[in-house]
Structure formats: structure tokens, C-alpha cells
Design an enzyme around this catalytic site. Structure first.
Site, short mmCIF file in Angstrom:
data_model
loop_
_atom_site.label_atom_id
_atom_site.label_comp_id
_atom_site.label_asym_id
_atom_site.label_seq_id
_atom_site.Cartn_x
_atom_site.Cartn_y
_atom_site.Cartn_z
N ASP A 33 -0.42 5.19 1.29
CA ASP A 33 -0.36 6.52 2.55
C ASP A 33 -0.37 5.28 3.55
OD1 ASP A 33 -0.77 7.83 0.29
OD2 ASP A 33 -3.15 7.32 0.13
N ASP B 29 0.87 -0.86 -0.39
CA ASP B 29 0.31 -0.19 -0.01
C ASP B 29 0.93 1.24 -0.03
OD1 ASP B 29 -2.45 1.44 -0.14
OD2 ASP B 29 -1.80 1.94 2.63
N ASP C 24 -2.38 -0.71 5.76
CA ASP C 24 -2.33 0.23 7.66
C ASP C 24 -4.56 -0.21 7.76
OD1 ASP C 24 -2.80 1.91 5.14
OD2 ASP C 24 -2.89 4.31 6.72
MG LIG Z 1 -2.50 3.04 2.91
#
Ligand SMILES: [Mg+2]
Length: 182
Positions: A8, A6, A137
Site C-alpha cells: 500500500d 511494501d 512509505d
Molecule cells: Mg505502505
């Protein structure tokens, strides 16, 4: 393994960028300390009446392009590729895509180079992407399919409630080595 990374909150430091953007735009309103973030969506951590202000920060031109890399992230992404893994960047753009989408490509090009631009998968539904491991996240990734990948949670203050494998760019070597395909 096919390893999906991922952007961000994993490769790019969204939190630091948000605090910087918020402070520049709204100096009279102190930003929330990133350590006090409790919801994945940053809008949910600010009062409802500040929702438009929150969006103004990350909808702004340059916001995604100017995010700093997470410490250790770039070296680790290259190291994973050097270990022989098939590393892909798997990122979900904002619905407000005008700046976000091109700037995500610019960011990968600037920080990891054209070889990684070629490895970008931009999708709103990561469950449709095949892979062995997804490092993300977001504690709750859902979509049209049961995922083929194993979710390794990238440790952040707002995802402490979920169990399962968890890593940072200080611990990734051991965690990813253990996250073999099911
Ligand atoms: Mg992310």
C-alpha cells in the site's frame, strides 16, 4: 540483494483508491486531497468524528483488490527481479483482515503473477523479516527487532519529515543501486 517491497502506497495506489471509495460512499463529504495528507494513518488526517467513515472505506470488500497499481511499479518490480535481486512483497495487513488478506494475494496474482504470490511475506512486524532493503512509505517502522534491512522511504506527502534514502518509481534505479547492504 534481498529487496522487500511494501504494497500500500508503494505498489498499490491506496490514496487514489481511498478517494474513489470515499466519494462513492459519502458523496456529500468531499475527501481530503491526497497531497494534503500529513499522517501515515489516513484516519489521523480526517476529523475524529469521521473515523468510522474512513474505516468503512478500506474495510469494504473489494477495496484492496481494486486498488490501481502505482504508475511504474509493476515494471520496476519485474525489472528488479530481472536484475537478479531477490524481490519479496512485504506487507502488513489490517487488523480487520477478512477482506484485506485474501485480496492482497489476489492483487499480486492479478498484477504480478503466481511467481510473486510465492514471494509474499504478510506480517504485522517487518523488523522480523531479513533483507537488504525495504521500500516502504511508512516513515516509522518499529517492532521486536532492530531491522536488518535499510529503509528506503517511498516518497509520499505524509512522510516528508524523515531523512534518509527516498525514492519513487521514477528514481528507483539510482536509489536502490546506492542502498547497498550495511
Ligand atoms: Mg505502505
Amino acid at each position: 540483494m534481498i529487496i522487500l517491497l511494501d504494497m500500500d502506497g508503494v505498489l498499490a495506489d491506496f490514496e487514489q483508491g481511498f478517494v474513489r471509495g470515499w466519494t462513492a460512499r459519502f458523496p456529500e463529504h468531499p475527501p481530503l486531497d491526497p497531497r494534503d495528507r500529513r499522517h501515515f494513518s489516513i484516519r489521523d488526517d480526517y476529523p475524529t468524528h469521521q473515523g468510522a467513515m474512513v474505516q468503512a472505506v478500506y474495510h469494504a470488500e473489494g477495496f484492496f483488490r481494486d486498488l490501481a497499481p502505482m504508475p511504474g511499479a509493476l515494471d520496476a518490480a519485474r525489472a528488479l527481479a530481472d536484475l537478479g535481486h531477490d524481490v519479496r512483497i512485504c506487507t502488513s495487513p489490517l487488523r480487520h483482515y477478512r477482506h484485506c488478506v485474501p485480496e492482497k494475494y489476489e492483487w499480486i496474482d492479478a498484477h504480478l503473477g503466481p511467481e510473486f504470490v510465492n514471494r509474499m511475506i504478510v506480517t504485522r512486524d517487518k523488523t522480523l523479516v531479513r533483507g537488504d532493503v525495504l521500500v516502504d512509505d511508512n516513515p516509522d517502522i518499529t517492532g521486536a527487532q532492530v531491522p536488518a534491512w535499510r529503509h528506503v522511504v517511498f516518497d509520499q506527502p505524509y512522510n516528508q519529515q524523515v531523512a534518509g534514502p527516498r525514492m519513487t518509481w521514477a528514481t528507483w534505479r539510482d536509489v536502490i543501486a546506492d542502498a547497498a547492504p550495511r
